[in-house]
Design a protein around this motif. Structure first.
Motif, mmCIF file in Angstrom:
data_model
loop_
_atom_site.group_PDB
_atom_site.id
_atom_site.type_symbol
_atom_site.label_atom_id
_atom_site.label_comp_id
_atom_site.label_asym_id
_atom_site.label_seq_id
_atom_site.Cartn_x
_atom_site.Cartn_y
_atom_site.Cartn_z
ATOM 1 N N ASP A 54 -43.290 -25.438 -74.090
ATOM 2 C CA ASP A 54 -42.665 -24.854 -72.907
ATOM 3 C C ASP A 54 -42.685 -23.332 -73.020
ATOM 4 O O ASP A 54 -42.090 -22.769 -73.955
ATOM 5 N N PRO A 55 -43.358 -22.620 -72.109
ATOM 6 C CA PRO A 55 -43.439 -21.152 -72.218
ATOM 7 C C PRO A 55 -42.099 -20.459 -72.020
ATOM 8 O O PRO A 55 -41.945 -19.295 -72.386
ATOM 9 N N GLN A 56 -41.123 -21.147 -71.437
ATOM 10 C CA GLN A 56 -39.800 -20.556 -71.239
ATOM 11 C C GLN A 56 -38.967 -20.595 -72.527
ATOM 12 O O GLN A 56 -38.202 -19.676 -72.816
ATOM 13 N N ASP A 60 -40.383 -21.769 -75.705
ATOM 14 C CA ASP A 60 -41.252 -21.793 -76.888
ATOM 15 C C ASP A 60 -41.034 -23.034 -77.745
ATOM 16 O O ASP A 60 -41.367 -23.046 -78.934
ATOM 17 N N GLU A 81 -54.228 -21.487 -71.807
ATOM 18 C CA GLU A 81 -53.069 -21.903 -71.024
ATOM 19 C C GLU A 81 -52.789 -23.403 -71.160
ATOM 20 O O GLU A 81 -51.700 -23.864 -70.821
ATOM 21 N N GLU A 82 -53.756 -24.142 -71.678
ATOM 22 C CA GLU A 82 -53.535 -25.571 -71.913
ATOM 23 C C GLU A 82 -52.369 -25.804 -72.872
ATOM 24 O O GLU A 82 -51.675 -26.822 -72.797
ATOM 25 N N THR A 115 -42.856 -29.573 -75.726
ATOM 26 C CA THR A 115 -42.566 -30.530 -74.660
ATOM 27 C C THR A 115 -42.672 -31.940 -75.251
ATOM 28 O O THR A 115 -42.948 -32.111 -76.441
ATOM 29 N N ASN A 117 -49.580 -24.559 -72.786
ATOM 30 C CA ASN A 117 -48.312 -24.624 -72.053
ATOM 31 C C ASN A 117 -47.928 -26.057 -71.653
ATOM 32 O O ASN A 117 -46.776 -26.291 -71.280
ATOM 33 N N ARG A 118 -48.877 -26.979 -71.714
ATOM 34 C CA ARG A 118 -48.540 -28.396 -71.511
ATOM 35 C C ARG A 118 -47.759 -28.946 -72.694
ATOM 36 O O ARG A 118 -46.976 -29.888 -72.566
ATOM 37 N N ILE A 170 -47.230 -20.826 -80.250
ATOM 38 C CA ILE A 170 -46.781 -20.388 -78.920
ATOM 39 C C ILE A 170 -47.938 -19.674 -78.225
ATOM 40 O O ILE A 170 -48.842 -19.151 -78.879
ATOM 41 N N TYR A 171 -47.866 -19.668 -76.921
ATOM 42 C CA TYR A 171 -48.978 -19.145 -76.109
ATOM 43 C C TYR A 171 -49.128 -17.631 -76.248
ATOM 44 O O TYR A 171 -48.171 -16.870 -76.130
ATOM 45 N N ASN A 172 -50.376 -17.213 -76.501
ATOM 46 C CA ASN A 172 -50.786 -15.819 -76.403
ATOM 47 C C ASN A 172 -49.975 -14.876 -77.294
ATOM 48 O O ASN A 172 -49.729 -13.725 -76.928
#
Length: 261
Positions: free
Chosen positions: A236-238, A240, A229-230, A243, A232-233, A192-194
């Motif tokens: 899904d940041p909403q 986790d 941030e790539e 996609t 997030n493709r 997951i992002y960050n």
């Protein structure tokens, strides 16, 4: 006149004898040819079976020894390889990476070589899974292989990593008690992002797998950097969750592990 009739009768009898004899030998020859063909076909099938078995085992040769042994057993018993995939909502029963992995296995090993059953548990933590003894669900499938994504993302911020690992060990123990021939392979959920603590927990999962002798698939190197941030493709940041692009990336990474090129 009588002599003429007698000659006709003898001639007819001879003709009937010749025709009957011809038909008899024709049928005999046909039967012999058919038997020879059946023998050739049976021999060809016997030659084809070992060739097919060798092809499957050759495709699986980079898997761990226990997994190769389980696949070999299924091949020798002339049945599909029973493959259980289990995990959280990151491992969906429909429309995710398990379906894509199944297609890849069908393409590489032949359609029907693997019988894949997916067990998705939405929202479960490792503590929940241990308490509910969900491994009994998998044992009912009499699996040869079990690929487990052990709810680590759902544990994040809820269950400590030490407790998570203890629960995972308990879950695997439940499975191997009920299905001792099953080969278990661990993998992490998606990145997951960050995130701060979650990557460290995944590192500890890998170390735990190595320490306890569980085969482990680290598919994270296939994903974009977790601080980019790539990602997030692919996740899904909403939610986790992966996609469509993330599901494909994950399936492709697993296919490289399960399919020797």
């Amino acid at each position: 006149m009588r002599n003429f009739i007698l000659i006709l009768f003898v001639a007819a009898a001879c003709l009937a004898f010749i025709i009957t004899g011809h038909l008899y030998w024709e049928r005999k020859i046909d039967a012999t040819v058919q038997a020879a063909r059946m023998k050739i076909d049976a021999s060809a099938n016997q030659e084809e079976a070992p060739s097919r078995a060798e092809e499957i085992l050759d495709r699986a040769k980079q898997l761990p020894a226990a997994a190769q042994a389980a696949i070999k057993r299924a091949v020798e018993e002339n049945r599909p390889i029973r493959f259980v995939v289990a995990g959280s909502e990151s491992t969906p029963e429909t429309g995710g990476w398990p379906e894509l992995l199944k297609r890849a296995l069908d393409d590489a090993y032949g359609k029907g070589a693997f019988h894949i059953t997916v067990h998705e548990y939405d929202g479960l933590t490792t503590a929940d899974a241990d308490e509910k003894r969900i491994a009994a669900d998998w044992a009912k499938d009499k699996p040869d292989l079990v690929l487990l994504e052990p709810f680590l993302l759902n544990d994040n911020g809820v269950v400590t990593i030490d407790d998570s690992l203890a629960h995972i060990k308990s879950i695997i123990s439940q499975l191997t008690s009920a299905a001792p021939d099953a080969a278990v392979i661990l993998q992490p959920p998606n990145p997951i992002y960050n995130a701060t603590y979650y990557p460290r927990q995944v590192e500890q999962l890998e170390a735990f797998a190595k320490e306890n002798g569980y085969p482990y698939i680290n598919h994270w190197p296939a994903w974009p950097d977790a601080n980019s941030e790539e990602l997030n493709r692919y996740v899904d940041p909403q939610t986790d969750l992966p996609t469509a692009e993330g599901a494909k990336l994950w399936a492709d990474a697993l296919a490289k592990y399960f399919i020797t090129q």
